[in-house]
Design a protein around this motif. Structure first.
Motif, PDB file in Angstrom:
ATOM      1  N   LYS A   1      -5.497  23.825  17.714  1.00 43.85           N
ATOM      2  CA  LYS A   1      -4.090  23.414  17.633  1.00 43.85           C
ATOM      3  C   LYS A   1      -3.873  22.096  18.373  1.00 43.85           C
ATOM      4  N   LEU A   2      -4.407  21.981  19.565  1.00 40.85           N
ATOM      5  CA  LEU A   2      -4.242  20.752  20.337  1.00 40.85           C
ATOM      6  C   LEU A   2      -4.971  19.588  19.669  1.00 40.85           C
ATOM      7  N   SER A   3      -6.138  19.880  19.097  1.00 37.84           N
ATOM      8  CA  SER A   3      -6.904  18.830  18.426  1.00 37.84           C
ATOM      9  C   SER A   3      -6.150  18.303  17.205  1.00 37.84           C
ATOM     10  N   ALA A   4      -5.502  19.212  16.461  1.00 41.08           N
ATOM     11  CA  ALA A   4      -4.718  18.791  15.297  1.00 41.08           C
ATOM     12  C   ALA A   4      -3.552  17.910  15.728  1.00 41.08           C
ATOM     13  N   ALA A   5      -2.898  18.289  16.826  1.00 39.49           N
ATOM     14  CA  ALA A   5      -1.786  17.472  17.323  1.00 39.49           C
ATOM     15  C   ALA A   5      -2.276  16.097  17.767  1.00 39.49           C
ATOM     16  N   GLN A   6      -3.445  16.055  18.415  1.00 38.32           N
ATOM     17  CA  GLN A   6      -4.008  14.774  18.840  1.00 38.32           C
ATOM     18  C   GLN A   6      -4.397  13.919  17.632  1.00 38.32           C
ATOM     19  N   HIS A   7      -4.863  14.563  16.577  1.00 41.02           N
ATOM     20  CA  HIS A   7      -5.240  13.840  15.364  1.00 41.02           C
ATOM     21  C   HIS A   7      -4.012  13.160  14.750  1.00 41.02           C
ATOM     22  N   ILE A   8      -2.873  13.839  14.778  1.00 41.08           N
ATOM     23  CA  ILE A   8      -1.641  13.253  14.245  1.00 41.08           C
ATOM     24  C   ILE A   8      -1.210  12.060  15.093  1.00 41.08           C
ATOM     25  N   VAL A   9      -1.396  12.154  16.398  1.00 39.71           N
ATOM     26  CA  VAL A   9      -1.066  11.025  17.277  1.00 39.71           C
ATOM     27  C   VAL A   9      -1.889   9.806  16.887  1.00 39.71           C
ATOM     28  N   ARG A  10      -3.180  10.015  16.634  1.00 37.76           N
ATOM     29  CA  ARG A  10      -4.041   8.892  16.243  1.00 37.76           C
ATOM     30  C   ARG A  10      -3.636   8.332  14.871  1.00 37.76           C
ATOM     31  N   MET A  11      -3.228   9.217  13.977  1.00 38.68           N
ATOM     32  CA  MET A  11      -2.778   8.764  12.661  1.00 38.68           C
ATOM     33  C   MET A  11      -1.502   7.922  12.784  1.00 38.68           C
ATOM     34  N   ARG A  12      -0.604   8.294  13.679  1.00 41.30           N
ATOM     35  CA  ARG A  12       0.615   7.513  13.904  1.00 41.30           C
ATOM     36  C   ARG A  12       0.273   6.133  14.461  1.00 41.30           C
ATOM     37  N   GLU A  13      -0.742   6.110  15.330  1.00 32.81           N
ATOM     38  CA  GLU A  13      -1.165   4.806  15.863  1.00 32.81           C
ATOM     39  C   GLU A  13      -1.696   3.920  14.743  1.00 32.81           C
ATOM     40  N   THR A  14      -2.420   4.526  13.807  1.00 39.84           N
ATOM     41  CA  THR A  14      -2.933   3.760  12.673  1.00 39.84           C
ATOM     42  C   THR A  14      -1.784   3.285  11.781  1.00 39.84           C
ATOM     43  N   ARG A  15      -0.767   4.145  11.602  1.00 43.28           N
ATOM     44  CA  ARG A  15       0.392   3.749  10.792  1.00 43.28           C
ATOM     45  C   ARG A  15       1.092   2.539  11.405  1.00 43.28           C
ATOM     46  N   SER A  16       1.113   2.471  12.718  1.00 45.05           N
ATOM     47  CA  SER A  16       1.733   1.310  13.362  1.00 45.05           C
ATOM     48  C   SER A  16       0.958   0.029  13.044  1.00 45.05           C
ATOM     49  N   ALA A  17      -0.349   0.161  12.743  1.00 45.29           N
ATOM     50  CA  ALA A  17      -1.143  -1.011  12.355  1.00 45.29           C
ATOM     51  C   ALA A  17      -0.665  -1.554  11.011  1.00 45.29           C
ATOM     52  N   PHE A  18      -0.282  -0.647  10.105  1.00 39.76           N
ATOM     53  CA  PHE A  18       0.288  -1.101   8.827  1.00 39.76           C
ATOM     54  C   PHE A  18       1.574  -1.885   9.059  1.00 39.76           C
ATOM     55  N   GLN A  19       2.381  -1.406   9.985  1.00 37.76           N
ATOM     56  CA  GLN A  19       3.641  -2.095  10.276  1.00 37.76           C
ATOM     57  C   GLN A  19       3.372  -3.496  10.840  1.00 37.76           C
ATOM     58  N   THR A  20       2.342  -3.614  11.662  1.00 44.67           N
ATOM     59  CA  THR A  20       1.966  -4.937  12.177  1.00 44.67           C
ATOM     60  C   THR A  20       1.541  -5.851  11.031  1.00 44.67           C
ATOM     61  N   TRP A  21       0.756  -5.294  10.103  1.00 51.48           N
ATOM     62  CA  TRP A  21       0.327  -6.094   8.945  1.00 51.48           C
ATOM     63  C   TRP A  21       1.524  -6.567   8.119  1.00 51.48           C
ATOM     64  N   GLU A  22       2.528  -5.670   7.932  1.00 50.77           N
ATOM     65  CA  GLU A  22       3.709  -6.030   7.145  1.00 50.77           C
ATOM     66  C   GLU A  22       4.475  -7.187   7.791  1.00 50.77           C
ATOM     67  N   LYS A  23       4.560  -7.167   9.097  1.00 53.79           N
ATOM     68  CA  LYS A  23       5.254  -8.256   9.791  1.00 53.79           C
ATOM     69  C   LYS A  23       4.528  -9.579   9.567  1.00 53.79           C
ATOM     70  N   GLU A  24       3.203  -9.543   9.696  1.00 58.21           N
ATOM     71  CA  GLU A  24       2.432 -10.768   9.500  1.00 58.21           C
ATOM     72  C   GLU A  24       2.513 -11.249   8.043  1.00 58.21           C
ATOM     73  N   TRP A  25       2.499 -10.305   7.105  1.00 58.58           N
ATOM     74  CA  TRP A  25       2.588 -10.666   5.689  1.00 58.58           C
ATOM     75  C   TRP A  25       3.950 -11.298   5.376  1.00 58.58           C
ATOM     76  N   THR A  26       4.999 -10.765   5.962  1.00 57.80           N
ATOM     77  CA  THR A  26       6.339 -11.324   5.741  1.00 57.80           C
ATOM     78  C   THR A  26       6.408 -12.764   6.219  1.00 57.80           C
ATOM     79  N   ARG A  27       5.711 -13.067   7.289  1.00 52.32           N
ATOM     80  CA  ARG A  27       5.706 -14.442   7.805  1.00 52.32           C
ATOM     81  C   ARG A  27       4.948 -15.396   6.886  1.00 52.32           C
ATOM     82  N   ILE A  28       3.916 -14.893   6.200  1.00 51.84           N
ATOM     83  CA  ILE A  28       3.064 -15.784   5.402  1.00 51.84           C
ATOM     84  C   ILE A  28       3.552 -15.927   3.958  1.00 51.84           C
ATOM     85  N   VAL A  29       4.457 -15.047   3.497  1.00 52.96           N
ATOM     86  CA  VAL A  29       4.934 -15.103   2.101  1.00 52.96           C
ATOM     87  C   VAL A  29       5.558 -16.439   1.746  1.00 52.96           C
ATOM     88  N   PRO A  30       6.510 -17.009   2.523  1.00 52.04           N
ATOM     89  CA  PRO A  30       7.090 -18.315   2.159  1.00 52.04           C
ATOM     90  C   PRO A  30       6.040 -19.415   2.029  1.00 52.04           C
TER      91      PRO A  30
END
Length: 790
Positions: free
Chosen positions: A218-247
């Motif tokens: 149970k604790l390992s599954a919860a920790q796995h979700i925490v790591r997945m959320r950290e990875t999702r934040s990487a997508f958000q960082t990519w989106e910010k950088e992509w928005t800057r380069i589009v123009p």
């Protein structure tokens, strides 16, 4: 047969426990109807135990049960009355049955067989005293052609018969029915479907342990979700950088397209086409990553759902498994009435036991560990607390003392209170005992208030008893209580009032395996602190730390709280991270009424943890209660808070303690001089050899007069004396030693065959420091007493 004997032991223990507790209740019962009802119950238990013993060919147990059953039958017919002598004899028979059950499968010694025959004969004599015939005599009528006994036995067994307990192929224990089954009928057919089945507790414990291991999943599954959320934040960082380069891409894209279309034959056309492909790839990459992000978010949602499902399943499974192994306190407390009765009789006191809240349930493993502490506390109440009937009457108290055992729920814990209405704890004697041990100085002893002095009663070696016996006086009982309770993660407190009584309060967790803990960080190390000991966590500035009497403190809610550095107490190298900022974190811990704040690098979070022991190789590690595995897979130590508080006090006062120790250290390096007074040359030689081999300088004397003569001509540190001797016995020798001003403080140990309460009291009156019965003589026991008195 081995399987049958294992089953018999389980069944016999139940019958025997009901017989013992029934005898205690019967002795107290006053109403004739109540006595009749109790006699009927224990009569049936004795009859069932006899039948079970017969089914596995245990003739000794069967014979003793037959004699007890005869006595109960005579009491049912009111041919004999329940007297103190009869109840004492019955309790002795029950005790011997317990010993016989322990020895099942082995040979009885000659002494055990003699005691068995004596008990059977005495029971038959007392039964025969009712109308001149024994149970065997009445059974003999059937053999002589009469059928009256056959009718009586048939009626009794028909009324007592019960449906056999069902057995199943997979059941670890198959019940043996000691009574012939009743012929089938609709009623009995229903009774066969019993709602319960006997299962080995070892198997249940194994299932519980495996269920508890799922907590890691149970604790390992919860920790796995925490790591997945950290990875999702990487997508958000990519989106910010992509928005800057589009123009910029739009600005580059149009000219490249024009050049590529208008100058197809130019040399630069190839380069333009390559640039177009790069731009197209970037746009494809944008769409691909957006698709990947959508899929990843869907996976996170699925993982969250699975984690919630697993969390619910594990929580429910653990809760149900804990309920399976949750036993009511009554299963532990049922032994206390008999213990109270025997101890009260041995000490010539009259004591009533009142039990409340025995239906409260708690982990079986905690009940097993709490048996010895409860017995120690009950013994302490009777031996040190409750006064003799004459003393109580003189104090205008009821003649009979009262010991109350009360259990009540408290949040997610259980509170056990053991109280007596005796004389209370003699705090002046506690001060004296502490001074003798050399743990504190005279100045410190005088400065301690009564409230500050009370916790010292749990310290090993502290006793208020005037004499050391095989039961008390060593100062170990309460020390064992505290050690056991703290090992279980609980706390113990004591309150006392002169002439009113003493009250011990024990707070226990409901389970020993899983609990909530706070994770703290010290540099690279992580530790878990049980939440039940955490008062609060605080953030403060370094300027808030004040020094009071050479100790660092902080102010919380208007009170000064001692401050310690957790890294220093655990003897870890400083991490250095706490010095990087003016704001620091501390966690305030409490145990047994003492609060201390500990500086840590960071308080991480609170979570459920599974306690795992360190194994037999590390059964006792200072400041560490066990370990756990957190969700990341890292093994983290669980801190023992009571130990931690003691270590913090020792660490802060280490310099002062070292100075005090240097002052009180014995500088005289010599053997302890000891005199053995014994008229038997065999016993005298034995004691002399034991004590000489242990490093004592031993001188012997043949009786009290010889000892007095030698005491006048030489100096001794201890006297070990027999009691029964010619010319002058040990009691008179002790009295003469105490009457001599030069010898008044000389420790005297009496080793004798006289074991009665009156003899022990006579030894106390004479001024002996210890009283050891020869029947319980043990070499290590004697050496321990001498070490304490030297």
């Amino acid at each position: 047969m081995k399987h049958l004997l294992d089953t018999f032991r389980v069944e016999a223990d139940e019958h025997l426990q009901k017989i013992s507790s029934g005898l205690v209740d019967l002795e107290k019962a006053e109403a004739p109807e109540q006595r009749t009802e109790i006699v009927e119950v224990i009569f049936r238990e004795a009859h069932s135990l006899k039948g079970a013993a017969r089914s596995v060919n245990l003739v000794d147990i069967e014979a003793l049960c037959q004699a007890m059953e005869g006595a109960f039958a005579a009491m049912k017919r009111r041919e004999i009355e329940g007297s103190t002598e009869l109840f004492d004899l019955m309790q002795k028979a029950a005790d011997h049955l317990d010993r016989l059950l322990t020895a099942v499968g082995g040979e009885l010694s000659a002494e055990e067989k003699a005691l068995l025959n004596e008990l059977v004969n005495r029971l038959e004599e007392m039964t025969k005293g009712g109308n001149g015939e024994t149970e065997k005599d009445r059974m003999g009528e059937t053999e002589n052609g009469g059928n009256g006994e056959k009718d009586r036995i048939g009626e009794a067994e028909q009324s007592e018969a019960v449906a056999p307990i069902p057995t199943f192929p997979d059941s670890p224990v198959h019940a043996v029915s000691p009574i012939p089954p009743v012929p089938a009928s609709p009623i009995h057919a229903v009774a066969v479907m019993s709602p319960t089945v006997r299962v080995s507790t070892a198997k249940l414990s194994s299932v519980l342990l495996q269920s508890e291991e799922m907590l890691f999943a149970k604790l390992s599954a919860a920790q796995h979700i925490v790591r997945m959320r950290e990875t999702r934040s990487a997508f958000q960082t990519w989106e910010k950088e992509w928005t800057r380069i589009v123009p910029i891409m739009q600005q580059v894209k149009a000219p490249i397209a024009k050049v590529s279309l208008g100058d197809m034959g130019n040399k630069g056309a190839g380069t333009s086409r390559e640039m177009v492909k790069i731009v197209e790839f970037l746009e494809w990459n944008r769409d691909f990553i957006k698709t990947l992000k959508s899929r990843y978010i869907a996976e996170i949602k699925a993982a969250k759902h699975d984690s919630r499902t697993l969390d619910g399943m594990v929580n429910n499974l653990l809760a149900d498994m804990k309920k399976v192994l949750m036993f009511p306190f009554s299963s532990l407390l049922e032994i206390l009435p008999k213990i109270v009765r025997e101890l009260a009789r041995d000490n010539n006191k009259e004591v009533d036991l009142v039990i409340r809240g025995e239906e409260i349930e708690i982990d079986r493993r905690i009940l097993e560990e709490m048996k010895d502490p409860l017995v120690h506390l009950i013994r302490n109440c009777i031996d040190h607390g409750i006064e003799s009937p004459d003393e109580r009457m003189a104090k205008k108290k009821p003649r009979r003392g009262t010991i109350t055992v009360e259990i009540s729920p408290r949040d997610n814990r259980a509170e056990v209170i053991i109280a007596d209405d005796g004389a209370g704890i003699a705090l002046a004697k506690v001060r004296t005992a502490l001074l003798k041990l050399g743990n504190i100085s005279c100045e410190q002893a005088e400065e301690l208030t009564d409230r500050e002095l009370l916790p010292y009663v749990f310290q090993s070696g502290v006793s208020t008893s005037p004499i050391i016996t095989e039961l008390s006086g060593r100062g170990l009982g309460l020390a064992i209580v505290r050690e056991k309770v703290e090992k279980l993660g609980g706390t113990v407190f004591v309150e006392t009032s002169p002439e009113t009584g003493t009250r011990f309060r024990i707070v226990l967790p409901l389970t020993v395996a899983t609990f909530h803990g706070v994770l703290v960080r010290l540099g690279e190390h992580t530790f878990v602190i049980p939440t039940m000991h955490v008062e609060r966590t605080v953030r403060l500035e370094r300027a808030d730390i004040k020094t009071v009497e050479n100790r660092e403190t902080i102010h919380l809610k208007g009170e000064a709280v001692s401050l310690a550095r957790l890294a220093d107490v655990l003897e870890l190298s400083p991490s250095g991270s706490t010095g990087a900022t003016e704001m620091i974190q501390a966690i305030v811990l409490n145990a047994a009424g003492t609060s201390i704040a500990f500086l840590v690098d960071e308080v991480l979070n609170e979570q459920e943890v599974l306690l795992k022991s360190l194994g037999r190789q590390l059964s006792r590690v200072r400041n560490v209660a066990g370990v756990t595995i957190i969700g990341s897979g890292k093994v983290v130590p669980i801190l023992n808070v009571p130990d931690l508080l003691k270590s913090a006090v020792k660490y802060s006062a280490s310099s002062a303690l070292s100075v005090a120790a240097a002052k009180t250290e014995k500088t005289i390096d010599r053997k302890i001089s000891l005199m053995v007074v014994e008229d038997s040359i065999t016993t005298r030689t034995l004691l002399q050899n034991i004590l000489s081999a242990s490093g004592y300088d031993v001188v012997t004397a043949v009786d009290g007069l010889d000892a007095l003569t030698k005491l006048k001509s030489a100096k001794f540190d201890i006297v070990v004396s027999d009691v029964e001797m010619p010319r002058m016995n040990g009691f008179d020798l002790t009295t003469r030693i105490r009457a001599d001003k030069r010898l008044a403080e000389l420790p005297v140990v009496l080793v004798t065959a006289l074991e009665s309460r009156e003899d022990r009291e006579r030894g106390i009156d004479a001024g002996a420091n210890a009283y050891i019965a020869k029947s319980n003589f043990d070499q290590s026991n004697l050496l321990e007493v001498l070490k304490r008195l030297a």
